[in-house]
Design a protein around this motif. Sequence first.
Motif, PDB file in Angstrom:
ATOM      1  N   THR A 137      -6.820   8.377  -2.793  1.00  0.00           N
ATOM      2  CA  THR A 137      -5.814   8.498  -3.849  1.00  0.00           C
ATOM      3  C   THR A 137      -6.226   7.706  -5.082  1.00  0.00           C
ATOM      4  OG1 THR A 137      -4.156   8.667  -2.133  1.00  0.00           O
ATOM      5  CG2 THR A 137      -3.355   8.263  -4.334  1.00  0.00           C
ATOM      6  N   VAL A 138      -6.748   6.487  -4.859  1.00  0.00           N
ATOM      7  CA  VAL A 138      -7.141   5.656  -5.998  1.00  0.00           C
ATOM      8  C   VAL A 138      -8.289   6.294  -6.767  1.00  0.00           C
ATOM      9  CG1 VAL A 138      -8.081   3.423  -6.682  1.00  0.00           C
ATOM     10  CG2 VAL A 138      -6.342   3.537  -4.905  1.00  0.00           C
ATOM     11  N   THR A 188      -6.993   7.624   3.161  1.00  0.00           N
ATOM     12  CA  THR A 188      -5.913   8.198   2.348  1.00  0.00           C
ATOM     13  C   THR A 188      -5.688   7.348   1.101  1.00  0.00           C
ATOM     14  OG1 THR A 188      -4.449   7.042   3.858  1.00  0.00           O
ATOM     15  CG2 THR A 188      -4.505   9.404   4.051  1.00  0.00           C
ATOM     16  N   VAL A 189      -5.734   6.017   1.284  1.00  0.00           N
ATOM     17  CA  VAL A 189      -5.489   5.112   0.172  1.00  0.00           C
ATOM     18  C   VAL A 189      -6.624   5.192  -0.843  1.00  0.00           C
ATOM     19  CG1 VAL A 189      -5.023   2.746  -0.455  1.00  0.00           C
ATOM     20  CG2 VAL A 189      -4.271   3.588   1.755  1.00  0.00           C
ATOM     21  N   MET A 231      -4.535   1.736 -16.635  1.00  0.00           N
ATOM     22  CA  MET A 231      -5.839   1.146 -16.357  1.00  0.00           C
ATOM     23  C   MET A 231      -6.934   1.720 -17.245  1.00  0.00           C
ATOM     24  SD  MET A 231      -6.197  -0.917 -14.129  1.00  0.00           S
ATOM     25  CE  MET A 231      -7.563  -1.858 -13.722  1.00  0.00           C
ATOM     26  N   TYR A 232      -6.929   3.060 -17.351  1.00  0.00           N
ATOM     27  CA  TYR A 232      -8.034   3.721 -18.052  1.00  0.00           C
ATOM     28  C   TYR A 232      -8.011   3.460 -19.550  1.00  0.00           C
ATOM     29  CZ  TYR A 232      -9.129   6.014 -13.736  1.00  0.00           C
ATOM     30  OH  TYR A 232      -9.489   6.245 -12.441  1.00  0.00           O
ATOM     31  N   PHE A 285      -6.091  -0.966  -2.013  1.00  0.00           N
ATOM     32  CA  PHE A 285      -5.875  -0.141  -3.207  1.00  0.00           C
ATOM     33  C   PHE A 285      -6.026  -0.959  -4.482  1.00  0.00           C
ATOM     34  CE2 PHE A 285      -1.621  -1.565  -4.484  1.00  0.00           C
ATOM     35  CZ  PHE A 285      -1.234  -2.249  -3.352  1.00  0.00           C
ATOM     36  N   TRP A 286      -5.638  -2.242  -4.400  1.00  0.00           N
ATOM     37  CA  TRP A 286      -5.731  -3.089  -5.585  1.00  0.00           C
ATOM     38  C   TRP A 286      -7.196  -3.384  -5.913  1.00  0.00           C
ATOM     39  CZ3 TRP A 286      -6.817  -8.573  -6.072  1.00  0.00           C
ATOM     40  CH2 TRP A 286      -6.533  -9.068  -7.348  1.00  0.00           C
ATOM     41  N   SER A 335     -15.562   7.019 -11.664  1.00  0.00           N
ATOM     42  CA  SER A 335     -14.466   6.530 -10.826  1.00  0.00           C
ATOM     43  C   SER A 335     -13.650   7.640 -10.201  1.00  0.00           C
ATOM     44  CB  SER A 335     -13.551   5.643 -11.653  1.00  0.00           C
ATOM     45  OG  SER A 335     -12.908   6.438 -12.622  1.00  0.00           O
ATOM     46  N   THR A 336     -13.908   8.888 -10.576  1.00  0.00           N
ATOM     47  CA  THR A 336     -13.103   9.946  -9.971  1.00  0.00           C
ATOM     48  C   THR A 336     -13.994  11.083  -9.501  1.00  0.00           C
ATOM     49  OG1 THR A 336     -12.790  10.931 -12.120  1.00  0.00           O
ATOM     50  CG2 THR A 336     -10.994   9.576 -11.297  1.00  0.00           C
ATOM     51  N   ILE A 341      -8.609  -0.524  -7.675  1.00  0.00           N
ATOM     52  CA  ILE A 341      -8.236  -0.506  -9.096  1.00  0.00           C
ATOM     53  C   ILE A 341      -9.137  -1.442  -9.885  1.00  0.00           C
ATOM     54  CG2 ILE A 341      -6.400  -1.118 -10.720  1.00  0.00           C
ATOM     55  CD1 ILE A 341      -4.382  -0.261  -8.661  1.00  0.00           C
ATOM     56  N   ILE A 394       2.014  -2.592  -9.131  1.00  0.00           N
ATOM     57  CA  ILE A 394       0.581  -2.294  -9.266  1.00  0.00           C
ATOM     58  C   ILE A 394       0.397  -0.805  -9.542  1.00  0.00           C
ATOM     59  CG2 ILE A 394      -1.640  -2.340  -8.094  1.00  0.00           C
ATOM     60  CD1 ILE A 394      -0.547  -4.701  -6.448  1.00  0.00           C
ATOM     61  N   THR A 426       0.824  -1.200   0.000  1.00  0.00           N
ATOM     62  CA  THR A 426       0.000   0.000   0.000  1.00  0.00           C
ATOM     63  C   THR A 426       0.865   1.259   0.000  1.00  0.00           C
ATOM     64  OG1 THR A 426      -1.616  -1.224   1.293  1.00  0.00           O
ATOM     65  CG2 THR A 426      -1.876   1.150   1.210  1.00  0.00           C
ATOM     66  N   PHE A 438       2.630   1.717  -3.255  1.00  0.00           N
ATOM     67  CA  PHE A 438       1.662   2.156  -4.263  1.00  0.00           C
ATOM     68  C   PHE A 438       1.422   3.665  -4.145  1.00  0.00           C
ATOM     69  CE2 PHE A 438      -2.787   3.309  -5.028  1.00  0.00           C
ATOM     70  CZ  PHE A 438      -2.879   3.025  -6.382  1.00  0.00           C
ATOM     71  N   LEU A 439       1.303   4.144  -2.909  1.00  0.00           N
ATOM     72  CA  LEU A 439       1.070   5.566  -2.685  1.00  0.00           C
ATOM     73  C   LEU A 439       2.307   6.402  -3.006  1.00  0.00           C
ATOM     74  CD1 LEU A 439      -0.871   5.586   0.700  1.00  0.00           C
ATOM     75  CD2 LEU A 439      -1.783   6.040  -1.559  1.00  0.00           C
ATOM     76  N   PHE A 470      -1.301   1.273 -12.777  1.00  0.00           N
ATOM     77  CA  PHE A 470      -2.530   2.032 -12.526  1.00  0.00           C
ATOM     78  C   PHE A 470      -2.795   3.050 -13.625  1.00  0.00           C
ATOM     79  CE2 PHE A 470      -4.770   5.289  -9.711  1.00  0.00           C
ATOM     80  CZ  PHE A 470      -5.998   4.680  -9.890  1.00  0.00           C
TER      81      PHE A 470
END
Lengths: 292, 336
Positions: free
Chosen positions: B277-278, B273-274, A254-255, B155-156, B174-175, B159, A247, A228, A231-232, A251
């Motif tokens: 961000t995603v 926070t996680v 992904m889109y 977070f995964w 999604s945002t 996604i 990962i 985590t 990733f951040l 990201f």
Amino acid sequence: MNPKLRKFIEFCKDFSSNKVALVAFFIFLLILFVAIFAPLVSPTDPYDLNTVSIMNSRLPPFSEDFSGNYFLLGTDGAGRDIVSAIFYGLRVSLGVGVLSGIFALIIGSFFGISAAFFGGRYESLIMRIVDIQLSFPSILVALIILAAFGKGVEKTIIALILVQWAYYARTARSSALVEINKEYVDAARCLAFGNTRIMFKHILPNCMAPLIVVGTLQTAHAISLEATLSFLGLGLPITEPSLGLLIGNGFEYMYSGDFWISIFPGVALLITVASINLVGDHLRDMFNPRLH
Amino acid sequence: MLWFLLLKNSKMTAFICTRFAQSILVLFIMSLLVFGGVNLVGDPVEMLINPEADQAEVERVIRELGLDRPVTEQYWYFLVNAFKGDLGSSFIFGEPALKLIIQRMPATLELALFSLFISLIIAIPLGIYAGYNPDSKASKVIMAGSILGFSMPTFWVGIIFIMIFAVQLGWLPSTGRGEIGTFMGINSSLFTLNGLSHVFLPALNLALFKISSVIRLTRAGTREIILQDYITFARSKGISEKRVVLIHVLKNILIPIVTVVGLEFGSLIAFSTVTETVFAWPGMGKLIIDSIYNLDRPVIVAYLMIIVTFFVFLNLIVDIIYTFLDPRVRIKGDHQ
């Protein structure tokens, strides 16, 4: 037969009674093998610039490039083979997770057992610190350390140790409190053994069972937390590509529908963490006297 | 009445005073750690000044930010100003850090509240079912699912949610936070349909971990409660099983769940926070991550101090409530 060996065989039989945990254990062994021997089992070296070609970037799974290299899980944005990247990533993730777990185990059991042994103000102080720390969620503790001191391998490991040590300390103390009242400790005291010797040669081995249970579950947690944080962008630097970083790299694609770049490293992470959790869960049931 | 209890019981007063002093001490240590750490990392001047600025310009900015003074002095000013409610101004936005954080707080709170709601609604029925029929196939699936939920990195999963529901199916956005409605003077995206569609995915994502733990808690509680005498008594009165579960079991199970969930609300805010961000959710969590990238020291320090204060006082309040509810907590050596 050697009684130790017999005990071990009994333990193995007991452990195998839960088929799911047994399968999980073998999966974990396999992952461990892959992680340790990553350079030998990976199809390519994903960080060797001579073999990685940008021409191969973002190939879907099951594809082949012009020179006949086969990419089972596709390639990432820089043209690296995902399978190999995962194998190398497992190495980093497991390494950081296990290393921090071992340090936390040592620090935590030292403070836990000494707190139980000496008691008094020292014990109150240690346990107060443990309580205060456990009242903060793990991610917040890690965030405070990494936000304040910046990212890096040793800082991530320090953050993970800080997150975990309190759990070990609490477990070690509570089992040491039970052990201290047993006769063998009195006997050791009568023989005028030193405090250090009694604490770590006599009491510690008898506290190991619950510590191992906490250890497996905490290691799984640490691996997940490191992913985590990476990733951040707060955990490991890009020079140490753990699963979390892989990962994160995927990201952005992904889109545009290139799902494989972040999905497969995530599956690897999930399998790793889940197998450790399943083993830990079963160990906890085995050592829990209330269920027998 | 509370006051009366305090006067009557000097031991309790002493307990609360010690805990209060401890909280202040923790805050002080945290401020040292956070301020010291943040000011050792990176050079904000490099980020703030354009590279072509001359020496005089650089010096002017350094003086303006107080970076030319010794760290101890900076820390002292920080403490004094913090007591006045001034945590410094953002290097990037040029606005007070406190204001920036407070502006983004509602977004985080609504996300956390909604995800708490989702997790309870999903987890309590599943947990009761699994506790009520511990040996059925479905219960085993539920429990296996909860281990999986524990193991899945938040977070995964976020996604994957984005990939399935936003990119492939195109069902949910999604945002962002979406449209914001006003109800009884409160601005929240929970009050518009568009806003709800935006909050759903991130909230479900954040709830995932909580769902697993509440399922386990509910199941354990249910298994204990159905063995109690009052359940046998209720059954022997001829009350239908449905009523036994819905009234007697549910009611008794809610007490531990509410306690734990209340405590865990804080962890939802920390873990947001996680998720933020995603899903690019404009809350406090995203602000801190962005600030860390930008080396926006005042915002980092302000956020960490605010969240630590929040947790310290949350725990203090829980401790105090516990002492009133359960006098055993007050007994010395309460770790056993």
